[in-house]
Design an enzyme around this catalytic site. Structure first.
Site, mmCIF file in Angstrom:
data_model
loop_
_atom_site.group_PDB
_atom_site.id
_atom_site.type_symbol
_atom_site.label_atom_id
_atom_site.label_comp_id
_atom_site.label_asym_id
_atom_site.label_seq_id
_atom_site.Cartn_x
_atom_site.Cartn_y
_atom_site.Cartn_z
ATOM 1 N N GLY A 1 -43.182 2.998 -58.470
ATOM 2 C CA GLY A 1 -43.233 4.234 -59.254
ATOM 3 C C GLY A 1 -43.716 4.030 -60.676
ATOM 4 N N THR B 1 -48.318 5.964 -58.368
ATOM 5 C CA THR B 1 -47.870 7.358 -58.309
ATOM 6 C C THR B 1 -48.711 8.221 -59.258
ATOM 7 O OG1 THR B 1 -45.629 6.618 -57.864
ATOM 8 C CG2 THR B 1 -45.875 8.881 -58.672
ATOM 9 N N ALA C 1 -45.978 9.290 -54.502
ATOM 10 C CA ALA C 1 -44.844 8.376 -54.688
ATOM 11 C C ALA C 1 -45.240 7.005 -54.175
ATOM 12 C CB ALA C 1 -43.619 8.874 -53.936
ATOM 13 N N CYS C 2 -44.984 5.980 -54.999
ATOM 14 C CA CYS C 2 -45.338 4.616 -54.596
ATOM 15 C C CYS C 2 -44.119 3.707 -54.761
ATOM 16 C CB CYS C 2 -46.519 4.110 -55.426
ATOM 17 S SG CYS C 2 -46.098 3.790 -57.149
ATOM 18 N N PRO C 3 -44.192 2.459 -54.264
ATOM 19 C CA PRO C 3 -42.976 1.627 -54.205
ATOM 20 C C PRO C 3 -42.258 1.413 -55.544
ATOM 21 C CG PRO C 3 -44.703 0.668 -52.865
ATOM 22 C CD PRO C 3 -45.326 1.810 -53.605
#
Lengths: 846, 99
Positions: B12, B16, B8-10
């Site tokens: 998305g 991700t 999960a990344c900021p």
């Protein structure tokens, strides 16, 4: 009301949002000037007392919105004056002012584009009051300084000095009056000269000068200076910026008086020989008017604000302007090359290579935008599903026709003729009118010109007609309603229009029609005028089209009955909305109810268009609503034939029509008329306008295999410009900010020479993937610390819901990027078209 | 070993999925099995079931934001890393000791 024989008092609260500044004070003074009695205005909030016979004195009372004031009348005709004044204050004063122009970008609220930060641009900050980007050499315009060597002059013969100053005032008055007759003046210049005229003819100012000479035996020049200082002190202490700024007008007038008194110019006239950035502490309006505008790239003032007269003039000429640049006068050298970025409130005083690149790329962007619009100049607008739409221009003067045509107008949809009748002693003769109409028809080059016969009355009064003032002018005697009384004037206008019709297509439009009989009378009058022309063997278009302006709701319900005697209708939505909703939009307490988006109103215009089309009448719209891009889907939904808008709106509307679907808009309108309120309508239209476009995320327009960028900020700017160029964003600056917000979390440099800048943003109308190969690798703070030369930028529209299939392509792309083979393929493909095909295949885009 | 992972990344949008792809690729190279759940702009995809979780030796949590339904992993050894490490040096993640 308190009164004793000839003394009257009237107490009121100032209703003006901007206070009693020059324009409303001028109006008040004009009302008072009709009477001989003393009229004094006392501002109870600061106890200032003003002579209402003097604009300067009234302005100096510093009356702000909400201030309690008393008017005291004293003298022989004070009862009559009292009645007129009270009526003026109740009926006219509240609506005589306009909203102040807005500041584009205030100092302190600055956005320094990352490209400029990276370029280490050296700049001064200012408040941008007219947006734009410009470059030029600095030219210092000396302040219109009043001479200081007059201070010791005593007059031997005060009476002679009084005569001299009287002559100077008279000369100045004549000069301004003469300048006001120039046909080349813009409306704005005329308004401002009129405001200056009010100061030049101000009774208190003149009285002050004369009494200073008489009492102190000083020279006329010194007296002018002292009177100037006296009123400046009063104005400077005002709380309102708008009032403080009148100091510059007073300075202007005083300096001109001195020129008339002593014949010498206080300073040399500024001659511009190359594109110039005019820098000054402040430029007076008369100085501005004397500048060669074709050489003025930008204006930079150390003082001044968005409402000064000079700024208003600069805005009307579209000259980028910064005010409040403190360093302007002291730190800039004459001839220095500077760039004015009035979109961001910056004066860049040191132009290096990277700043130069920024300037060029911004200019190229603007040129591209203009070119995009210019494609529509000679093209008929048509929706994607084939509905043609004429886009025409509204004008008020014949000179504007050529501009309208150059800016893409298909025809002149509304030529307002009231201006020909205003500011004069009597109605213009047939010949004078004919010249105007003929000029318009010639300039239109075969495009139809719809001339609306004079709409006088209501808020547009003409003194020589002696129309009685009314309790309720908008519901009163105006437009076609006054034509029978002023039959000769109407026939003269018809004659002039008919004569012009011999030179090209002309249509006649009648304002303020309520019922059948009015139109029939006009039709018969027109036939009679035609007969007279026949008898005189004067040529005209026998089939000249006659139509009506639909402003009165009642007439909207008898369109089929009118069809036999008219050829077209044009919806004047400003008045139509006002009458339909029973709202005076100048009245702040109810103006929120003035709703052109009211579902009832939409149903009404839909009905009118349907009725007109059934009767084979052409329908156009010439009110403000026609030019509002946001409302275009509503109007396309009605199936209207022609939108007549202000000149600058023509091309944007044409471009927007060409991208719209009439059938979608028609379905939208069906839905809108069933909604509860204008708020719901606006929300639904916003959602409709922001609906994801069905453009493919990948397009050759979004591929640049030879991108010329020297650093990361230039790359991101370039990506934003590409998206703007393909109409995927209406706000490239906001989009740029969104990219940088994401970069701030951690760099999107992936290693392998690749970066994937991306954001989820409300500033795009569709999901997009941009692919750039850079001519030279740039630093990107990548995880392997290596520079990047391949950019894959992704923008996702923020309304996209999780799980949306459109978005699957982004996760596919992200996963592919992890594979060396994919990256190598991207690097080796050499044409944009092949990149697009490659991505289509890999991302499974159909 | 049997791994499960969540990425999960900021925003998305990119990291991700890139991290998920890299973890899958690297696990294969190293002879591990892995199932990666992505929590991005597309929502939760390839969701880890209770069986996936109970049958796994360790969880790799490559996330820069709070993940959804984190309580599912209360009782499993974890390797927690920033998303970027899955791009930069994925092999090192598999060499870490779960805790």
């Amino acid at each position: 009301m308190i009164s004793s024989s000839d003394k009257f008092e009237y107490r009121f609260t100032c209703p003006l949002p901007n206070g009693l500044h020059a324009r409303p004070a001028n109006l008040l003074e004009q009302v008072v000037s009709g009477f001989g009695c003393n009229v004094v205005l006392e501002n109870l909030s600061n106890n200032r007392v003003a002579n209402a016979h003097s604009v300067l004195s009234l302005v100096g009372a510093d009356v702000k919105e909400g201030d309690e004031c008393i008017l005291r009348l004293d003298g022989p005709d004070s009862e009559a004056a009292y009645k007129v004044l009270v009526k003026f204050i109740i009926n006219e004063l509240p609506s005589c002012d306009e909203k102040l122009p807005e500041v584009v970008c205030a100092a302190g609220d600055v956005y320094i584009p990352p490209v400029l930060q990276a370029a280490q641009a050296e700049y001064y900050l200012g408040t941008s009051v007219v947006a734009g980007l410009a470059r030029g050499r600095v030219v210092h315009v000396q302040a219109l300084a009043l001479p200081d060597n007059l201070s010791s002059q005593l007059a031997d013969e005060p009476q002679k000095e009084i005569e001299l100053v009287g002559q100077a005032f008279a000369q100045l008055e004549n000069e301004i009056a003469l300048r006001l007759t120039s046909p080349l003046l813009t409306r704005m210049e005329k308004d401002i000269l009129t405001a200056q005229q009010a100061i030049a003819t101000d009774k208190e100012f003149r009285q002050k000068v004369v009494s200073l000479i008489a009492e102190q035996a000083i020279s006329a020049g010194v007296a002018v200076m002292q009177a100037y200082e006296h009123f400046c002190d009063i104005l400077r202490s005002a709380r309102s910026e708008l009032i403080k700024e009148r100091v510059y007008d007073l300075q202007d007038i005083s300096a001109q008086l001195l020129i008339h008194l002593y014949g010498s110019q206080p300073q040399a006239k500024v001659v511009l020989t190359a594109p110039s950035v005019c820098v000054a502490d402040n430029i007076t309006p008369s100085q501005f008017m004397s500048l060669d505008k074709s050489m003025v790239s930008a204006i930079v003032l150390a003082h001044g604000s968005s409402t000064s007269h000079t700024v208003i003039l600069a805005r009307s000429c579209g000259i980028p302007t910064l005010v409040g640049v403190k360093e302007a006068c002291s730190c800039l050298k004459s001839g220095q090359d500077v760039i004015i970025d009035a979109n961001n409130g910056l004066l860049i005083h040191k132009v290096n290579d990277k700043v130069e690149r920024y300037f060029r790329s911004e200019q190229a962007m603007r040129a591209a935008r203009e070119e995009y619009y210019s494609a529509f100049v000679d093209k008929d607008a048509q929706t994607i599903d084939g509905l043609p739409m004429l886009v025409s221009a509204n004008i008020a003067r014949a000179e504007e026709v050529a501009i309208a045509v150059a800016k893409g107008a298909d025809s002149i949809g509304l030529f307002r003729t009231e201006m020909l009748f205003m500011d004069r002693d009597k109605a213009p003769a047939v010949e004078q009118q004919f010249e105007q109409y003929h000029e318009a028809v010639k300039a239109a080059g075969g495009r139809p010109v719809t001339i609306r016969t004079f709409d006088i009355g209501g808020d547009k009064n003409v003194s020589y007609l002696n129309l009685a003032s009314e309790e309720n002018p908008f519901l009163g005697y105006r437009g076609v309603r006054i034509y029978q009384q002023f039959n000769d004037m109407f026939r003269d206008q018809l004659t002039a229009i008919l004569r012009a019709s011999a030179y090209g297509p002309v249509k006649i439009m009648i304002p303020m029609v309520t019922c059948f009989e009015e139109v029939l009378w006009v039709r018969q009058t027109l036939d009679q005028v035609k007969l007279t022309l026949d008898n005189d063997h004067v040529a005209y278009d026998r089939n000249i089209r006659l139509g009506i302006n639909v402003e009165v709701p009642a007439v909207g319900f008898i369109i089929p009955q009118l069809a036999g005697i008219i050829d077209f209708i044009s919806l004047g939505t400003n008045d139509l909305t006002q009458y339909f909703t029973a709202v005076d939009r100048g009245n702040k307490q109810v103006s929120s109810l003035y709703q052109s988006e009211h579902p009832g109103f939409l149903k009404f215009i839909k009905y009118i268009v349907e009725q007109a089309h059934k009767s084979n009448l052409i329908v156009s719209m010439c009110g403000e609503m026609a030019g509002q891009l946001a409302n275009l889907p509503i109007l396309l939904g009605t199936g209207i034939d022609d939108l007549s808008v202000s000149i600058p709106s023509v091309l944007p509307i044409k471009a927007a029509v060409s991208g719209a679907s009439a059938s979608e808009c028609s379905l939208l309108l069906d839905e809108l008329v069933g909604l509860k309120s204008a708020i719901d309508v606006k929300e639904r239209v916003v959602a409709f306008n922001n609906r994801p476009s069905d453009k493919s995320a990948v397009d050759v327009a979004l591929v640049d295999l030879k991108a010329d960028c020297v650093n990361k900020p230039e790359v991101i700017r370039h990506v934003c410009n590409m998206l703007a160029g393909d109409n995927r964003t209406g706000d490239a600056v906001e989009l740029e900010k969104d990219f940088w917000r994401r970069e701030a979390v951690y760099s999107t440099g992936l290693g392998f020479g690749i970066a994937v800048p991306h954001c989820k943003t409300s500033s795009v109308n569709c999901n997009s993937i941009c692919v750039l190969k850079l001519k030279q690798a740039v630093e990107w703070e990548s995880i392997d610390n290596m520079p990047v030369d391949v950019i894959i930028a992704m923008t996702i529209k923020d309304v996209e819901q999780a799980g949306n299939l459109h978005m699957k392509i982004f996760s596919r792309l992200a996963r592919h990027i992890m594979h060396e083979k994919f990256r190598e393929s991207l690097r080796t493909i050499e044409s944009a078209q092949e990149i697009v095909e490659f991505l289509h295949e890999k991302l499974e885009i159909n | 070993m049997k791994f499960i992972a969540v990425t999960a990344c900021p925003t998305g949008i990119a990291h991700t999925y890139m991290a998920a792809e890299n973890l899958e690729k690297t696990a294969k190279e190293l002879g591990h099995t892995i199932k990666v759940e992505t929590q991005g702009a597309m929502g939760i995809e390839n969701e880890l079931s209770a069986e996936d979780i109970s049958g796994a030796d360790a969880l790799i949590l490559a996330a820069d934001i709070m993940i959804e339904n984190g309580e599912r992993f209360d009782n499993i050894p974890k390797i927690e890393v920033p998303v970027q490490l899955a791009l930069k040096d994925p092999k090192s993640i598999f060499a870490k000791k779960p805790c």
